[in-house]
Design an enzyme around this catalytic site. Structure first.
Site, PDB file in Angstrom:
ATOM      1  N   GLY A  69       3.606   2.499   3.920  1.00 52.08           N
ATOM      2  CA  GLY A  69       2.812   2.579   5.143  1.00 52.08           C
ATOM      3  C   GLY A  69       1.568   1.721   5.049  1.00 52.08           C
ATOM      4  O   GLY A  69       1.163   1.077   6.023  1.00 52.08           O
ATOM      5  N   GLN A 177       0.778   9.533   9.506  1.00 51.88           N
ATOM      6  CA  GLN A 177       0.714  10.995   9.423  1.00 51.88           C
ATOM      7  C   GLN A 177       1.368  11.691  10.618  1.00 51.88           C
ATOM      8  O   GLN A 177       1.694  12.876  10.537  1.00 51.88           O
ATOM      9  CB  GLN A 177      -0.745  11.459   9.302  1.00 51.88           C
ATOM     10  CG  GLN A 177      -1.323  11.361   7.908  1.00 51.88           C
ATOM     11  CD  GLN A 177      -0.665  12.307   6.915  1.00 51.88           C
ATOM     12  OE1 GLN A 177      -0.047  13.308   7.274  1.00 51.88           O
ATOM     13  NE2 GLN A 177      -0.784  11.983   5.624  1.00 51.88           N
ATOM     14  N   SER A 197       5.737   5.562   7.737  1.00 54.91           N
ATOM     15  CA  SER A 197       6.111   5.631   6.320  1.00 54.91           C
ATOM     16  C   SER A 197       7.209   6.652   6.111  1.00 54.91           C
ATOM     17  O   SER A 197       7.293   7.653   6.833  1.00 54.91           O
ATOM     18  CB  SER A 197       4.892   5.989   5.473  1.00 54.91           C
ATOM     19  OG  SER A 197       5.217   6.032   4.104  1.00 54.91           O
ATOM     20  N   SER A 198       8.031   6.407   5.107  1.00 56.43           N
ATOM     21  CA  SER A 198       9.175   7.269   4.816  1.00 56.43           C
ATOM     22  C   SER A 198       8.812   8.520   4.023  1.00 56.43           C
ATOM     23  O   SER A 198       9.304   9.608   4.304  1.00 56.43           O
ATOM     24  CB  SER A 198      10.217   6.451   4.038  1.00 56.43           C
ATOM     25  OG  SER A 198      11.187   7.268   3.447  1.00 56.43           O
ATOM     26  N   THR A 235      13.950  -9.234  -0.772  1.00 56.78           N
ATOM     27  CA  THR A 235      15.203  -8.588  -0.379  1.00 56.78           C
ATOM     28  C   THR A 235      14.925  -7.164   0.090  1.00 56.78           C
ATOM     29  O   THR A 235      14.242  -6.393  -0.592  1.00 56.78           O
ATOM     30  CB  THR A 235      16.186  -8.556  -1.563  1.00 56.78           C
ATOM     31  OG1 THR A 235      16.422  -9.894  -2.007  1.00 56.78           O
ATOM     32  CG2 THR A 235      17.498  -7.914  -1.173  1.00 56.78           C
ATOM     33  N   CYS A 324      -4.646   8.386  -1.727  1.00 52.02           N
ATOM     34  CA  CYS A 324      -4.960   6.971  -1.933  1.00 52.02           C
ATOM     35  C   CYS A 324      -6.389   6.763  -2.417  1.00 52.02           C
ATOM     36  O   CYS A 324      -6.787   5.646  -2.733  1.00 52.02           O
ATOM     37  CB  CYS A 324      -4.716   6.193  -0.640  1.00 52.02           C
ATOM     38  SG  CYS A 324      -2.974   6.149  -0.171  1.00 52.02           S
TER      39      CYS A 324
END
Length: 376
Positions: A69, A177, A197-198, A235, A324
């Site tokens: 993210g 979020q 984000s995953s 990739t 973070c």
């Protein structure tokens, strides 16, 4: 260990993990390769993009996978800035953005950009008037996060976006979020770009995505890049993309169910701490514009770092803010932006709930927290 730090990251769901393993076995090729094995990977990638794009009312051709993210934030902003006239070098953002963007905008200030950092009100809200008052003739881009990971505050990006669209100013929103927790529609929301984000939605780590609307012109950060339509070199991790899409579909289908679950747990927590109002303060307790799974608490007289370590000793995983920024001695920037003094801000802890959080687990945690406070 009872996990109450879902805003930092989530465990992979069984479905997402199974999809990852299947894709890793069957779609292992390079999605840019022209042979049949590459074609299987390309088609898997395309299907994954379509599924995620459908969730936000967008076109899969405008969705670009990234490594996280944070990377989606930075690449989206820089790509958009590359596409606008150099004279449009004024950016509007906020003091409570995620560290990936806040530090990036600070860097841009050293590279000739003028950046206005909007201060939120005492509830963490950014008003349309705040944005309008900062707009200048050379304003080219505005970036305001949808939901704050430390305060749980939700910004009214639809209203802000409509105002900016009328003035022809690009609008980006960090939706990391909120993706999967709140409805997001890129066209109705009048945003030109979003980041998601995953690993916040029970998918794998190491993959995020940026969506850039067709109306917004952008240029690659690294010229000559061929992967992801030139948006990001390297990739593409097709198995991770497939697992991300599976997690996104699952959380989208359960969005209303999860919201009800979080609101019930939040209500339970508020009721439990009511007798301890002098010690435990839940920020924005009565606000409607919050993510119900994030419980930001200030514990009067006790530093959050101490409480986090004590809770860990008793078998509960919580945090003192965004993962973070762990390791930094400064208190959460978002709390300081509200006008909370530094000493009080250091007394902050964050409890964040997930789909696996049970009422009895939160009850046990609350009892433990109160016990630690009473015996401090």
């Amino acid at each position: 260990m009872i996990y109450l730090d879902y805003a930092a990251t989530t465990p992979m769901s069984d479905h997402s993990l199974n999809i990852y393993m299947k894709a890793a076995k069957n779609a292992f090729g390079n999605s840019s390769s022209l042979h049949d094995i590459g074609d299987i990977a390309a088609r898997t990638l395309q299907a994954s993009k379509k599924l995620i794009a459908n969730m936000i009312g967008g076109n899969e051709k405008r969705l670009y996978f990234t490594g996280s993210g944070s990377e989606a934030n930075i690449l989206a902003i820089q790509s958009l800035l590359n596409g606008i006239h150099p004279s449009k070098n004024h950016i509007i953002t906020t003091q409570i953005e995620h560290s990936s963007l806040y530090t990036f905008f600070k860097r841009l200030q050293t590279e000739g950009f003028e950046v206005s950092f909007l201060k939120p009100n005492k509830h963490g809200q950014i008003s349309i008037e705040d944005v309008i008052n900062k707009i200048k003739d050379h304003t080219g881009l505005v970036s305001i996060q949808h939901g704050n990971s430390e305060l749980g505050v939700i910004q009214q990006i639809e209203e802000i976006g409509l105002c900016l669209k009328k003035q022809g100013i690009l609008f980006h929103s960090d939706c990391v979020q909120t993706f999967g927790k709140l409805p997001i529609h890129v066209e109705k929301g009048y945003v030109d770009a979003i980041s998601i984000s995953s690993h916040k939605i029970y998918g794998p780590k190491g993959i995020g995505a940026a969506y850039i609307d067709s109306s917004a012109y952008w240029r690659p950060v690294i010229p000559g890049t061929t992967h992801e339509s030139g948006f990001r070199p390297g990739t593409v991790d097709v198995p991770a993309a497939a697992a991300f899409a599976a997690a996104a579909k699952d959380i989208s289908d359960k969005m209303n169910e999860h919201t009800k679950h979080y609101l019930e747990l939040r209500s339970q927590f508020i009721h439990a701490i009511k007798p301890y109002k002098d010690k435990l303060i839940l920020l924005n307790e009565n606000s409607e514009h919050i993510l119900p799974n994030i419980l930001p608490v200030i514990v009067n007289g006790i530093e959050g770092q101490y409480l986090m370590l004590e809770c860990n000793r008793y078998g509960f995983a919580i945090s003192t803010g965004s993962a973070c920024q762990v390791g930094m001695q400064a208190p959460p920037r978002s709390l300081l932006a509200l006008g909370i003094d530094e000493q009080k801000a250091k007394q902050y802890i964050r409890i964040s709930l997930g789909e696996q959080t049970k009422a009895k687990e939160l009850e046990s945690f609350t009892r433990t927290l109160i016990n630690i406070i009473e015996h401090f």
